[in-house]
Design a protein around this motif. Structure first.
Motif, PDB file in Angstrom:
ATOM      1  N   GLU A 177     -31.984 -37.158  -8.012  1.00  0.00           N
ATOM      2  CA  GLU A 177     -31.624 -37.570  -6.656  1.00  0.00           C
ATOM      3  C   GLU A 177     -31.227 -39.045  -6.596  1.00  0.00           C
ATOM      4  OE1 GLU A 177     -34.642 -36.575  -3.845  1.00  0.00           O
ATOM      5  OE2 GLU A 177     -34.724 -34.473  -4.470  1.00  0.00           O
ATOM      6  N   ARG A 178     -31.820 -39.854  -7.433  1.00  0.00           N
ATOM      7  CA  ARG A 178     -31.484 -41.277  -7.411  1.00  0.00           C
ATOM      8  C   ARG A 178     -30.269 -41.598  -8.281  1.00  0.00           C
ATOM      9  NH1 ARG A 178     -32.908 -44.695 -11.552  1.00  0.00           N
ATOM     10  NH2 ARG A 178     -34.121 -43.814 -13.259  1.00  0.00           N
ATOM     11  N   GLY A 179     -29.687 -40.579  -8.901  1.00  0.00           N
ATOM     12  CA  GLY A 179     -28.492 -40.786  -9.717  1.00  0.00           C
ATOM     13  C   GLY A 179     -28.780 -41.228 -11.131  1.00  0.00           C
ATOM     14  N   GLY A 180     -29.994 -40.979 -11.602  1.00  0.00           N
ATOM     15  CA  GLY A 180     -30.360 -41.374 -12.957  1.00  0.00           C
ATOM     16  C   GLY A 180     -29.624 -40.553 -14.007  1.00  0.00           C
ATOM     17  N   PRO A 181     -29.249 -41.167 -15.126  1.00  0.00           N
ATOM     18  CA  PRO A 181     -28.529 -40.470 -16.186  1.00  0.00           C
ATOM     19  C   PRO A 181     -29.492 -39.830 -17.187  1.00  0.00           C
ATOM     20  CG  PRO A 181     -28.668 -42.777 -16.732  1.00  0.00           C
ATOM     21  CD  PRO A 181     -29.381 -42.612 -15.411  1.00  0.00           C
ATOM     22  N   PRO A 182     -28.980 -39.011 -18.110  1.00  0.00           N
ATOM     23  CA  PRO A 182     -29.806 -38.569 -19.237  1.00  0.00           C
ATOM     24  C   PRO A 182     -30.264 -39.786 -20.047  1.00  0.00           C
ATOM     25  CG  PRO A 182     -27.772 -37.287 -19.112  1.00  0.00           C
ATOM     26  CD  PRO A 182     -27.627 -38.433 -18.153  1.00  0.00           C
ATOM     27  N   LYS A 183     -31.444 -39.685 -20.620  1.00  0.00           N
ATOM     28  CA  LYS A 183     -32.019 -40.796 -21.371  1.00  0.00           C
ATOM     29  C   LYS A 183     -32.337 -40.371 -22.799  1.00  0.00           C
ATOM     30  CE  LYS A 183     -32.640 -44.095 -18.148  1.00  0.00           C
ATOM     31  NZ  LYS A 183     -32.340 -45.519 -18.318  1.00  0.00           N
ATOM     32  N   PRO A 184     -32.283 -41.318 -23.739  1.00  0.00           N
ATOM     33  CA  PRO A 184     -32.711 -41.003 -25.097  1.00  0.00           C
ATOM     34  C   PRO A 184     -34.218 -40.822 -25.150  1.00  0.00           C
ATOM     35  CG  PRO A 184     -32.287 -43.345 -24.891  1.00  0.00           C
ATOM     36  CD  PRO A 184     -31.856 -42.721 -23.593  1.00  0.00           C
ATOM     37  N   GLU A 210     -36.416 -36.636 -18.152  1.00  0.00           N
ATOM     38  CA  GLU A 210     -36.460 -36.046 -16.820  1.00  0.00           C
ATOM     39  C   GLU A 210     -35.171 -35.350 -16.396  1.00  0.00           C
ATOM     40  OE1 GLU A 210     -38.981 -38.498 -13.842  1.00  0.00           O
ATOM     41  OE2 GLU A 210     -37.996 -39.983 -15.110  1.00  0.00           O
ATOM     42  N   TYR A 211     -34.080 -35.639 -17.071  1.00  0.00           N
ATOM     43  CA  TYR A 211     -32.790 -35.115 -16.594  1.00  0.00           C
ATOM     44  C   TYR A 211     -32.679 -33.608 -16.791  1.00  0.00           C
ATOM     45  CZ  TYR A 211     -27.880 -35.258 -15.328  1.00  0.00           C
ATOM     46  OH  TYR A 211     -26.685 -35.083 -14.685  1.00  0.00           O
ATOM     47  N   GLN A 212     -33.014 -33.164 -17.995  1.00  0.00           N
ATOM     48  CA  GLN A 212     -32.935 -31.748 -18.350  1.00  0.00           C
ATOM     49  C   GLN A 212     -31.564 -31.173 -17.987  1.00  0.00           C
ATOM     50  OE1 GLN A 212     -36.580 -29.867 -16.942  1.00  0.00           O
ATOM     51  NE2 GLN A 212     -37.794 -31.060 -18.369  1.00  0.00           N
ATOM     52  N   ASP A 213     -31.486 -30.138 -17.134  1.00  0.00           N
ATOM     53  CA  ASP A 213     -30.169 -29.560 -16.810  1.00  0.00           C
ATOM     54  C   ASP A 213     -29.548 -30.174 -15.556  1.00  0.00           C
ATOM     55  OD1 ASP A 213     -31.750 -28.502 -14.833  1.00  0.00           O
ATOM     56  OD2 ASP A 213     -31.228 -26.408 -15.214  1.00  0.00           O
ATOM     57  N   GLY A 214     -30.217 -31.181 -14.969  1.00  0.00           N
ATOM     58  CA  GLY A 214     -29.652 -31.859 -13.805  1.00  0.00           C
ATOM     59  C   GLY A 214     -29.810 -31.112 -12.495  1.00  0.00           C
ATOM     60  N   TYR A 215     -30.653 -30.089 -12.463  1.00  0.00           N
ATOM     61  CA  TYR A 215     -30.787 -29.258 -11.253  1.00  0.00           C
ATOM     62  C   TYR A 215     -31.375 -30.025 -10.073  1.00  0.00           C
ATOM     63  CZ  TYR A 215     -32.298 -25.440  -8.202  1.00  0.00           C
ATOM     64  OH  TYR A 215     -32.497 -24.613  -7.127  1.00  0.00           O
ATOM     65  N   GLY A 216     -32.380 -30.845 -10.328  1.00  0.00           N
ATOM     66  CA  GLY A 216     -33.006 -31.563  -9.219  1.00  0.00           C
ATOM     67  C   GLY A 216     -34.180 -32.396  -9.670  1.00  0.00           C
ATOM     68  N   GLY A 217     -34.828 -33.036  -8.704  1.00  0.00           N
ATOM     69  CA  GLY A 217     -35.952 -33.913  -8.982  1.00  0.00           C
ATOM     70  C   GLY A 217     -35.607 -35.346  -8.635  1.00  0.00           C
ATOM     71  N   TRP A 218     -36.640 -36.190  -8.633  1.00  0.00           N
ATOM     72  CA  TRP A 218     -36.467 -37.589  -8.207  1.00  0.00           C
ATOM     73  C   TRP A 218     -35.441 -38.313  -9.062  1.00  0.00           C
ATOM     74  CZ3 TRP A 218     -37.723 -42.252 -10.741  1.00  0.00           C
ATOM     75  CH2 TRP A 218     -37.606 -43.396  -9.933  1.00  0.00           C
ATOM     76  N   HIS A 219     -35.509 -38.111 -10.367  1.00  0.00           N
ATOM     77  CA  HIS A 219     -34.582 -38.804 -11.261  1.00  0.00           C
ATOM     78  C   HIS A 219     -33.137 -38.401 -10.962  1.00  0.00           C
ATOM     79  CE1 HIS A 219     -33.471 -40.976 -14.915  1.00  0.00           C
ATOM     80  NE2 HIS A 219     -32.750 -39.933 -15.289  1.00  0.00           N
TER      81      HIS A 219
END
Length: 302
Positions: free
Chosen positions: A264-271, A253-262
């Motif tokens: 906004e909640r401060g979630g990191p990139p995931k494997p 869900e992280y992708q380029d970090g532009y936006g989205g729920w993941h």
């Protein structure tokens, strides 16, 4: 069952009870190239636009090449875009799921995607996304998918529990080598610092019979072995190891970090990905005694 009663190079899946399954495989030899492979996946979230379906397809093709069995530990569906789901968003719908019968469309398209590999699936279990649909919409997506695949392809895929046991029995030299896997879809929050590794020591206490403990849910990935001191029934002291696996997701869900729920909640990139289990056997000598030990490797699915 004697090893002689199972054809070498073949695999049999047996439902001992609703929460215990046996997977038996007869090895042709003890050479490393003659291995029994298992693709262990959690959190496919297949219908989510952020799920890497091309990676899924690649791993399924590898499973075909290796004549592997597949165990899926839940959240094969994302299923969050229904009419009464407060988390739903039109942006997270694939075109083929923009239907009035949304949940039916999820089952149909998943059955189409996994159909060519139906004979490789041994067990498909529910995760919290499927149990949420059962609770709120009174339909079991896991059972519906398994039934559809079995009806279409004449397979015998088993429906697992939210947690359960798989007893791998590898046949070689007229004996069975046993490895016990306990799986649980997973629970709890993201654990951004420990990544959930702290749970391994808690689980090791109440899972003394498990050789492998596999969980998902948090979309993290690690392997954590716990060496153990054991005493045999004949009074012999020996060591073994309990291997804990945290299996990642196919959703990123992280992708380029532009936006989205993941984001906004401060979630990191995931494997992303899954895990391969490779079972093989070796003939070794210990204290003058010829023995046969299973070799189990957990490898990242690439």
């Amino acid at each position: 069952m004697p090893v002689a009663r199972i054809k070498l190079g073949t695999t049999e899946v047996i439902e001992k009870s609703r929460n215990v399954h046996y997977i038996k495989h007869g090895l042709k030899s003890t050479q490393e190239k003659d291995s029994f492979w298992v693709l262990l996946s959690f959190d496919r979230h297949h219908d989510n636009p952020h799920s890497d379906n091309r990676m899924e397809k690649r791993h399924l093709e590898q499973a075909r090449e290796r004549n592997a069995k597949i165990i899926d530990g839940g959240d094969l569906f994302c299923a969050m875009q229904g009419k009464y789901d407060r988390r739903s968003s039109k942006n997270d719908l694939k075109a083929e799921h923009k239907k009035g019968d949304y949940l039916d469309a999820l089952v149909r398209t998943a059955a189409d995607f996994y159909g060519p590999y139906a004979d490789l699936f041994a067990i498909i279990a529910p995760g919290n996304h499927e149990t949420a649909i059962l609770k709120n919409h009174e339909t079991n997506l896991t059972e519906r998918l398994v039934q559809t695949l079995n009806d279409r392809h004449g397979t015998d895929i088993k429906v697992g529990g939210f947690s359960g046991w798989v007893k791998f029995q590898i046949g070689v030299w007229s004996q069975w080598l046993t490895t016990n896997l306990w799986y649980h879809h997973g629970y709890g929050g993201d654990a951004p610092v420990t990544k959930g590794v702290i749970q391994t020591n808690r689980q090791a206490v109440y899972l003394p019979d498990a050789h492998i403990v596999a969980t998902g849910h948090t979309h993290n990935e690690w392997q954590f072995p716990i060496p153990r001191l054991r005493l045999s029934t004949h009074g012999k002291v020996y060591h073994d190891e309990q291997l804990h696996l945290k299996v990642p997701s196919y959703k990123e869900e992280y992708q380029d970090g532009y936006g989205g729920w993941h984001i906004e909640r401060g979630g990191p990139p995931k494997p992303t990905g899954a895990v391969w289990l490779r079972f093989s056997a070796n003939k070794t000598s210990r204290d003058g005694e010829t023995i046969c030990e299973p070799i189990v490797e957990a490898l990242r699915a690439k």
